[in-house]
Design a protein around this motif. Structure first.
Motif, PDB file in Angstrom:
ATOM      1  N   GLY A   1       0.876   5.809  -0.994  1.00 12.34           N
ATOM      2  CA  GLY A   1       0.082   6.995  -1.289  1.00 12.34           C
ATOM      3  C   GLY A   1      -0.925   7.267  -0.190  1.00 12.34           C
ATOM      4  N   SER A   2      -1.669   8.335  -0.356  1.00  6.96           N
ATOM      5  CA  SER A   2      -2.705   8.702   0.606  1.00  6.96           C
ATOM      6  C   SER A   2      -3.880   9.292  -0.152  1.00  6.96           C
ATOM      7  CB  SER A   2      -2.172   9.713   1.631  1.00  6.96           C
ATOM      8  OG  SER A   2      -1.730  10.892   0.978  1.00  6.96           O
TER       9      SER A   2
ATOM     10  N   PRO B   1      -9.005   5.271  -1.221  1.00  3.36           N
ATOM     11  CA  PRO B   1      -8.434   3.929  -1.404  1.00  3.36           C
ATOM     12  C   PRO B   1      -8.832   3.309  -2.744  1.00  3.36           C
ATOM     13  CG  PRO B   1     -10.206   3.863   0.210  1.00  3.36           C
ATOM     14  CD  PRO B   1      -9.974   5.310  -0.104  1.00  3.36           C
TER      15      PRO B   1
ATOM     16  N   VAL C   1      -1.024   7.801  -7.457  1.00  4.68           N
ATOM     17  CA  VAL C   1      -0.746   8.461  -6.172  1.00  4.68           C
ATOM     18  C   VAL C   1      -0.781   9.975  -6.346  1.00  4.68           C
ATOM     19  CG1 VAL C   1       1.030   8.840  -4.414  1.00  4.68           C
ATOM     20  CG2 VAL C   1       0.543   6.519  -5.219  1.00  4.68           C
TER      21      VAL C   1
ATOM     22  N   THR D   1      -3.496   0.079  -3.307  1.00  6.81           N
ATOM     23  CA  THR D   1      -3.141  -1.226  -2.759  1.00  6.81           C
ATOM     24  C   THR D   1      -3.095  -2.239  -3.894  1.00  6.81           C
ATOM     25  OG1 THR D   1      -4.150  -0.759  -0.603  1.00  6.81           O
ATOM     26  CG2 THR D   1      -3.775  -3.080  -1.164  1.00  6.81           C
TER      27      THR D   1
ATOM     28  N   GLN E   1      -4.835   6.367  -2.561  1.00  7.48           N
ATOM     29  CA  GLN E   1      -4.043   5.413  -1.779  1.00  7.48           C
ATOM     30  C   GLN E   1      -4.197   4.074  -2.483  1.00  7.48           C
ATOM     31  OE1 GLN E   1      -4.502   4.768   2.694  1.00  7.48           O
ATOM     32  NE2 GLN E   1      -5.260   2.829   1.873  1.00  7.48           N
TER      33      GLN E   1
ATOM     34  N   THR F   1       0.853  -1.184   0.000  1.00  9.68           N
ATOM     35  CA  THR F   1       0.000   0.000   0.000  1.00  9.68           C
ATOM     36  C   THR F   1       0.891   1.236   0.000  1.00  9.68           C
ATOM     37  OG1 THR F   1      -1.808  -1.102   1.180  1.00  9.68           O
ATOM     38  CG2 THR F   1      -1.751   1.287   1.277  1.00  9.68           C
TER      39      THR F   1
END
Length: 287
Positions: free
Chosen positions: A28-29, A32, A55, A62, A60, A26
């Protein structure tokens, strides 16, 4: 070179779910976004520039290896329902809440099943070069079934995921090939071509994805769906999405010209911007 890509710096983590360890990363922010990878793919199959661009667009991200493949343990299978189960259980175990579920090729089939089985976990669906459920107006090409069962060199990579007759597409293939050649110490091992080939069959099928229940969900869901494809996809021709466009009320279609089964490899930054615009547009419509 690794330092410029957040995905290359992301640590591989493991989570124990029902007796198996799912490997994931996972980075980035923001919103999701969970990505289900293609046939014969692992976490290493995602172009790092595409991931970086996602990103930069505020996601975010995954990525993960399916059970029994890559660095994940458990029983390996290419049954799409099992791949979707991996995604659903990973989203739940990581407590990601509502996510954008994305998928490339076979992973796009899995993403559609996630939508059908766990809509409470899904805010948006992002499909990359995949097939819709049901009968097809145009099947894939036999060439794919030859290349999918062997080790692939650069020429195979170009014919699989790009448009080899286009000079600009071939140049993009060279750049993506170089980015995907970045080596990390904890890289997921490749999926054995011999095993994968046994799961595939010998020729294109019609339908590729015989799931009437999923098609009915696509016809009735309020959840926005994006298909980002190419005009010459030898695996899953984009024409099959256009033939359904008047039946799928939330479907957005983006098609790149002179491109193949990896449109986000050929146009990694543009693909990420299209995804961000899709999410932004559907959020605005809800306000």
């Amino acid at each position: 070179m690794n330092k410029q890509f957040l995905s290359a710096q992301a640590v591989t983590q493991f989570i124990d779910i029902n007796g198996r360890h799912l490997a994931y990363r996972t980075f980035g922010s923001g919103t999701p976004l969970v990505l289900c990878v293609r046939f014969r793919g692992t976490m290493e199959s995602w172009d790092p520039l595409f991931l970086n661009s996602l990103v930069e667009q505020g996601f975010q991200v995954t990525i993960f290896d399916y059970s029994g493949l890559g660095k994940s343990t458990g029983e390996r299978t290419y049954n799409p329902a099992s791949l979707a189960k991996d995604a659903i259980e990973l989203i739940t175990a990581l407590k990601l809440g509502k996510v954008i579920i994305g998928g490339w090729s076979l992973g796009g089939i899995a993403a559609q099943i996630v939508l059908a089985q766990a809509p409470q976990l899904v805010s948006h669906v992002v499909l990359l070069a995949t097939t819709p459920p049901g009968s097809l107006v145009k099947p894939g090409e036999a060439m794919f079934y030859e290349m999918a069962k062997r080790e692939n060199d650069f020429e195979d990579f170009t014919r699989l995921f790009f448009e080899p007759d286009s000079a600009s597409s071939r140049a993009s293939a060279e750049r993506s090939w170089q980015r995907l050649s970045i080596v990390r110490e904890d890289a997921s091992p490749e999926v054995p071509p011999s095993w994968a080939g046994e799961q595939l069959g010998d020729a294109p099928k019609n339908p590729m994805f015989p799931a009437d229940a999923v098609l009915q969900v696509l016809k009735s869901t309020p959840i926005p769906v994006l298909h980002l494809g190419a005009d010459h996809d030898i695996v899953f021709p984009v024409e099959n999405w256009y033939s359904l466009s008047d039946q799928l009320p939330t479907l957005h279609l983006v098609t790149f010209p002179s491109a193949g089964h990896g449109p986000h490899l050929q146009h990694p930054s543009a693909a990420a911007r299209h995804i961000a615009a899709f999410v932004s547009t559907s959020v605005e419509e809800d306000q």
